[in-house]
Structure formats: C-alpha cells, structure tokens
Scaffold this active site. Structure first.
Site, PDB file in Angstrom:
ATOM      1  N   TYR A  53      16.010  -2.683  -4.251  1.00 57.00           N
ATOM      2  CA  TYR A  53      15.392  -3.987  -4.030  1.00 57.00           C
ATOM      3  C   TYR A  53      16.477  -5.036  -3.795  1.00 57.00           C
ATOM      4  CZ  TYR A  53      10.926  -2.104  -5.801  1.00 57.00           C
ATOM      5  OH  TYR A  53       9.775  -1.377  -5.991  1.00 57.00           O
ATOM      6  N   SER A 207       1.419  -2.782  -5.417  1.00 52.57           N
ATOM      7  CA  SER A 207       0.584  -3.478  -4.426  1.00 52.57           C
ATOM      8  C   SER A 207      -0.888  -3.515  -4.829  1.00 52.57           C
ATOM      9  CB  SER A 207       0.726  -2.832  -3.044  1.00 52.57           C
ATOM     10  OG  SER A 207       2.038  -2.923  -2.554  1.00 52.57           O
ATOM     11  N   PRO A 208      -1.202  -3.934  -6.075  1.00 49.11           N
ATOM     12  CA  PRO A 208      -2.600  -3.921  -6.526  1.00 49.11           C
ATOM     13  C   PRO A 208      -3.475  -4.940  -5.802  1.00 49.11           C
ATOM     14  CG  PRO A 208      -1.223  -5.073  -8.113  1.00 49.11           C
ATOM     15  CD  PRO A 208      -0.292  -4.454  -7.116  1.00 49.11           C
ATOM     16  N   GLY A 212      -1.215  -8.318  -0.711  1.00 47.83           N
ATOM     17  CA  GLY A 212      -1.547  -9.734  -0.599  1.00 47.83           C
ATOM     18  C   GLY A 212      -2.834 -10.008   0.149  1.00 47.83           C
ATOM     19  N   LYS A 217      -6.051 -14.653   1.681  1.00 48.94           N
ATOM     20  CA  LYS A 217      -5.223 -15.616   2.428  1.00 48.94           C
ATOM     21  C   LYS A 217      -5.184 -15.331   3.930  1.00 48.94           C
ATOM     22  CE  LYS A 217      -1.336 -14.651   0.251  1.00 48.94           C
ATOM     23  NZ  LYS A 217       0.099 -14.692  -0.108  1.00 48.94           N
TER      24      LYS A 217
END
Length: 327
Positions: A53, A207-208, A212, A217
């Site tokens: 990361y 990534s629950p 996003g 959004k």
C-alpha cells in the site's frame, strides 16, 4: 464498538476495521491522523494495511502515528505480504520473500510484532506448504501473533486451513481470510464463506461498500474528488457501474430512505452482520467518510430489509452449489 472473536481464536477485534489502502498516496498524514484518532476514540481496534500500500508508505505512516498518537497496545494491526511489482509474477509466496517482507513491514511499522499477518494472495508457483511454513515461522518467532490468508478461493482456503490443522501445536491455525464482499460482490458465498465457517476462520470483507458505489455517490455522475475520477483508481470502480449495480444501489437507497439513514449505513450494516463475517474493512479517504461509516454501530437492519436486499443482489448459484438432486 462491539468486539468479535477473529475466527476460532481468542483474539477479539472491533467489528469494523480501518483500511489504509490510500494512506501515503491519496490520504496524507494529517487526514490519516484524524482518521486513526476518530477510529480509536470510537472503540475501533482493527487496522489493516499491506506492504504494497503506497509502496510501503501506508505502513510507515501507520507506524509514525502509533508512535505518538494512539497507543500500540490498543490496536490490532494486520498487514499482508506476497504481492510484488513484477509484471511477470504478481505474487511471491516463497518462504524467503515472505519472511523478508515481514521484517521490512515491522521496520516500517516501528513495532516488534504484528497482531495478524496475512498472505496477500495464492502463489501457484510456490508449494503451498512452503508458503504456510512462513506463517508458522512468523508466529513461532513472535513476529506475528496470528496468521491468515487473503484472496484465496474456496479450495485454496480449505487446503491451506486443513494443512495447518493437521499438526496442532506445530502449525499455526488460520485465524482469518480477507476477501472482497459486499452487496455488489457476493461471490465468496459460493465456496469461500462456507469453508471459512466450517474451519473456524473469520472473514474480513474488503471493499464492503462496493468500492464506494453503494454509497450512492455515482448514481447520477462521477464526483470530481471520488475514486471513480482518480486516474489510478477509476478502473477499480468501473466494473460496479453497470445496470446490475444500479438496480442494487437503487434498492439500498430506497431502504435507507425508509429507515432515515444513509445508503452507506445500510450497505455496511448488511455485510457486517452476515453469517461468518468478523469485521468489514472500511477504506475511508477522509475522517468525515470514516465518521459516517462508524455511525453504523447503532444500526441493525430489520429482517424484511435484509431479505429484500438479499433478493435484489442474489448471485446465480447453480450446480454444484445447490443440491444436485433438485436440479
């Protein structure tokens, strides 16, 4: 925040985890500090990172913040190793690479041990028993307290967990598996989740929020400050902007309106309370986003809402997942 056991172990973690995928790249030190402090003050303990990361910057940043902002003893630090920036070999599960990567992670984190160490992905070019021996050596040497895997499919997880259980006291049992899981990605329900539940392995969904998309959004446009508008993360979001995802997001939004909460809260509560799930990992970019996610602690979805969301997002599972005699 409620605490849950990680798999069939004595380790307890917060039922929401803090992800650091964007730290050191899209999230600067100031925002990371705000997030970590808000997470800790809300009772959060599980913080997830990886050696790749931000090319190591996420671990380095977390280490600096643990040094002066949040007590190390209050956090359950999870990191991963095995991903490599080699276009010809994406994963390296060799014992030598993994143990060297762990030592490098510990140096960046500024700690003598990690609470949970995950193999980032299955390496088909390395014998599985060699990869797993690295976990045993890490735990027996005290550099890791618990061990897990990430992105292993059903048979890979079952094989690895069974191998570890075959020599109790000598090999360390797998405590966890980290996999993508959300209303937009329910593939783990076919084989990974049943295997994990049977073998006593806790699932840590990544990534629950459907990368996003489940926040709603992207329903009408792509916000300029979103991952979908980011040059290096747009391809990550794009697969969940199709008609199927739109139908599911619409259902989540309808449920949220009826409960007077946000779509984010509905989507996160759904995955948090699925059978076999220990703690979804929320990868917020700002403290404001994290605070919105942490507000889900007080929410439990009504059964009829859960059933409706299950139905609208149900994956197609046929042979051999269903009883073959009914087909």
């Amino acid at each position: 925040m409620e605490q849950r056991h990680l798999g069939r172990t004595g380790l307890r973690v917060s039922r929401i985890g803090l992800g650091t995928l964007t730290w050191g790249r899209d999230t600067d030190e100031h925002d990371a500090a705000d997030m970590l402090k808000a997470f800790w003050e809300a009772g959060g303990s599980l913080v997830d990172t990886a050696d790749v990361y931000g090319d190591g910057e996420a671990e380095y940043l977390l280490g600096r913040l643990m040094d002066g902002l949040v007590p190390r003893r209050d956090l359950v630090v999870s990191t991963k190793a095995g991903s490599v920036p080699d276009p010809d070999r994406r994963f390296d599960g060799s014992r030598g690479h993994l143990l060297a990567a762990l030592d490098a992670s510990l140096a960046r984190l500024g700690t003598e041990y990690v609470d949970v160490w995950h193999i980032h992905a299955y390496d088909p070019d390395t014998p599985l028993e060699e990869t797993l021996q690295a976990l045993d050596l890490a735990v027996s040497s005290g550099r890791a307290r618990y061990a897990g895997v990430s992105n292993f499919c059903g048979w890979q997880l079952a094989k690895a967990a069974t191998w570890q259980l075959a020599a109790p006291g000598t090999r360390t049992r797998l405590a966890s598996t980290q996999m993508e899981y959300s209303l937009l990605q329910r593939g783990v329900e076919r084989e990974v989740l049943p295997a994990a539940r049977d073998l006593g392995i806790g699932l840590l969904p990544s990534s629950p929020l459907g990368r996003g998309v489940l926040t709603g959004k992207y329903r009408h446009s792509t916000p300029a400050d979103s991952r979908g508008a980011s040059e290096h993360l747009a391809p990550f979001v794009e697969p969940y902007l199709d008609d199927t995802a739109t139908r599911i997001v619409d259902a989540v939004t309808t449920a949220a309106d009826g409960l007077a909460v946000s779509p984010l809260q509905v989507a996160l509560a759904w995955v948090r309370d699925r059978p076999g799930v220990t703690a979804p990992i929320v990868g917020a970019r700002t403290a404001q986003q994290l605070t919105a996610a942490l507000s889900v602690e007080a929410l439990s979805l009504p059964d009829e809402i859960c059933r409706a969301l299950d139905d609208v997002s149900a994956p197609v599972h046929r042979y051999p997942d269903h009883d073959w005699s009914t087909l």
